[in-house]
Design a protein around this motif. Structure first.
Motif, PDB file in Angstrom:
ATOM      1  N   UNK A  27     -19.592  41.101  21.449  1.00 49.41           N
ATOM      2  CA  UNK A  27     -20.051  39.769  21.564  1.00 49.41           C
ATOM      3  C   UNK A  27     -19.919  39.853  23.746  1.00 49.41           C
ATOM      4  N   UNK A  28     -19.540  40.008  23.523  1.00 56.42           N
ATOM      5  CA  UNK A  28     -19.526  40.156  25.797  1.00 56.42           C
ATOM      6  C   UNK A  28     -21.078  41.057  25.700  1.00 56.42           C
ATOM      7  N   UNK A  29     -21.578  41.657  24.820  1.00 52.56           N
ATOM      8  CA  UNK A  29     -22.711  42.675  25.202  1.00 52.56           C
ATOM      9  C   UNK A  29     -23.601  42.163  24.417  1.00 52.56           C
ATOM     10  N   UNK A  30     -23.470  41.574  23.476  1.00 53.98           N
ATOM     11  CA  UNK A  30     -24.782  40.927  23.354  1.00 53.98           C
ATOM     12  C   UNK A  30     -24.971  39.394  22.993  1.00 53.98           C
ATOM     13  N   UNK A  31     -24.249  38.527  23.285  1.00 62.25           N
ATOM     14  CA  UNK A  31     -24.414  37.234  23.466  1.00 62.25           C
ATOM     15  C   UNK A  31     -24.179  37.362  24.690  1.00 62.25           C
ATOM     16  N   UNK A  32     -23.379  37.654  25.773  1.00 61.14           N
ATOM     17  CA  UNK A  32     -23.284  36.925  26.621  1.00 61.14           C
ATOM     18  C   UNK A  32     -24.493  37.933  27.644  1.00 61.14           C
ATOM     19  N   UNK A  45     -11.033  39.595  27.958  1.00 64.62           N
ATOM     20  CA  UNK A  45     -10.913  40.562  28.497  1.00 64.62           C
ATOM     21  C   UNK A  45      -8.798  40.268  28.419  1.00 64.62           C
ATOM     22  N   UNK A  46      -8.430  39.687  27.250  1.00 62.19           N
ATOM     23  CA  UNK A  46      -7.050  39.567  26.825  1.00 62.19           C
ATOM     24  C   UNK A  46      -7.914  40.106  25.190  1.00 62.19           C
ATOM     25  N   UNK A  47      -8.597  39.895  24.087  1.00 59.55           N
ATOM     26  CA  UNK A  47      -9.708  39.878  23.279  1.00 59.55           C
ATOM     27  C   UNK A  47      -9.079  42.061  23.198  1.00 59.55           C
ATOM     28  N   UNK A  48     -10.065  42.126  24.303  1.00 62.12           N
ATOM     29  CA  UNK A  48      -9.744  43.801  24.579  1.00 62.12           C
ATOM     30  C   UNK A  48      -9.360  44.695  24.540  1.00 62.12           C
ATOM     31  N   UNK A  49      -7.820  43.677  24.957  1.00 54.77           N
ATOM     32  CA  UNK A  49      -6.406  44.233  25.390  1.00 54.77           C
ATOM     33  C   UNK A  49      -6.599  45.628  24.081  1.00 54.77           C
ATOM     34  N   UNK A  50      -5.369  46.567  24.828  1.00 51.59           N
ATOM     35  CA  UNK A  50      -5.387  47.257  23.814  1.00 51.59           C
ATOM     36  C   UNK A  50      -3.744  47.038  22.883  1.00 51.59           C
ATOM     37  N   UNK A  78      -5.489  45.000  17.382  1.00 48.75           N
ATOM     38  CA  UNK A  78      -6.816  46.169  16.450  1.00 48.75           C
ATOM     39  C   UNK A  78      -7.325  46.563  17.449  1.00 48.75           C
ATOM     40  N   UNK A  79      -8.362  47.516  16.639  1.00 53.60           N
ATOM     41  CA  UNK A  79      -9.441  48.047  17.093  1.00 53.60           C
ATOM     42  C   UNK A  79     -10.492  47.329  16.681  1.00 53.60           C
ATOM     43  N   UNK A  80     -10.342  46.380  15.565  1.00 59.01           N
ATOM     44  CA  UNK A  80     -11.803  45.659  15.341  1.00 59.01           C
ATOM     45  C   UNK A  80     -12.039  44.991  16.126  1.00 59.01           C
ATOM     46  N   UNK A  81     -10.466  43.699  16.478  1.00 57.30           N
ATOM     47  CA  UNK A  81     -10.638  42.647  17.239  1.00 57.30           C
ATOM     48  C   UNK A  81     -11.475  43.157  18.295  1.00 57.30           C
ATOM     49  N   UNK A  82     -11.131  44.707  19.180  1.00 61.33           N
ATOM     50  CA  UNK A  82     -11.483  44.730  20.749  1.00 61.33           C
ATOM     51  C   UNK A  82     -13.102  45.339  20.497  1.00 61.33           C
ATOM     52  N   UNK A  83     -13.347  45.801  19.484  1.00 60.12           N
ATOM     53  CA  UNK A  83     -14.890  45.894  19.395  1.00 60.12           C
ATOM     54  C   UNK A  83     -16.259  44.676  19.587  1.00 60.12           C
TER      55      UNK A  83
END
Length: 173
Positions: A59-64, A41-46, A49-54
């Motif tokens: 990671x959350x979608x594919x790996x987890x 959630x911290x990584x997806x924060x506004x 950078x956009x690359x980090x949020x993506x």
């Protein structure tokens, strides 16, 4: 290959992997001053950078996210093949029960603590012990001609070998 040292290979690969894991972890930890709650959630924060949020979303979608159905299938298959229970019970234990238990922990910090501790407790054995055990079992299965570990013979065994043992020794050597 007989000229390759098993000890050197294992230790080298273990040390290199450990250095890489620690380096990635330390560099990642140095990038953020403090993290509260869920790291994704911290990584997806506004603020990131956009690359980090993506990357956090992927990671959350594919790996987890995709690992859950895979583990449900693996558990069901292992329960069925290991003859621990029937098809219906294996389905309940592998698919329905985990979702019901996770639903109980859905809100609050209890779920986060269970996930955190289970990850810490399971990652060490899975990453370091399980590959060694699998290798040893595979080695015994693939090449049963390898000599067994030496043990002391009892008085009965040391008197005279049975005819079957002599034949097996002749075949091995």
């Amino acid at each position: 290959r007989p000229d390759v040292s098993v000890n050197r290979t294992m230790w080298t690969s273990t040390v290199v992997a450990t250095v890489i894991y620690v380096s990635v972890g330390v560099l990642g930890a140095m990038a953020y001053d403090s993290i509260s709650g869920n790291f994704l959630r911290s990584l997806a924060s506004h603020c990131n950078p956009t690359v980090t949020r993506i990357s956090a979303f992927v990671f959350a979608s594919v790996c987890v996210g995709l690992s859950v159905p895979v583990f449900c299938i693996m558990v069901r298959y292992n329960l069925t093949v290991g003859m621990q229970c029937g098809e219906a019970m294996a389905y309940v234990l592998s698919t329905i029960l985990p979702w019901l238990v996770s639903w109980l922990f859905y809100r609050g910090t209890a779920f986060e603590q269970v996930v955190s501790w289970s990850g810490q407790v399971n990652n060490g054995p899975v990453n370091f012990i399980l590959p060694l055990v699998v290798s040893l079992v595979a080695l015994e299965t693939v090449c049963p001609c390898l000599p067994a570990p030496r043990r002391e013979r009892s008085a009965e065994e040391s008197e005279e070998p049975a005819p079957e043992e002599e034949e097996e020794e002749d075949l091995i050597f």
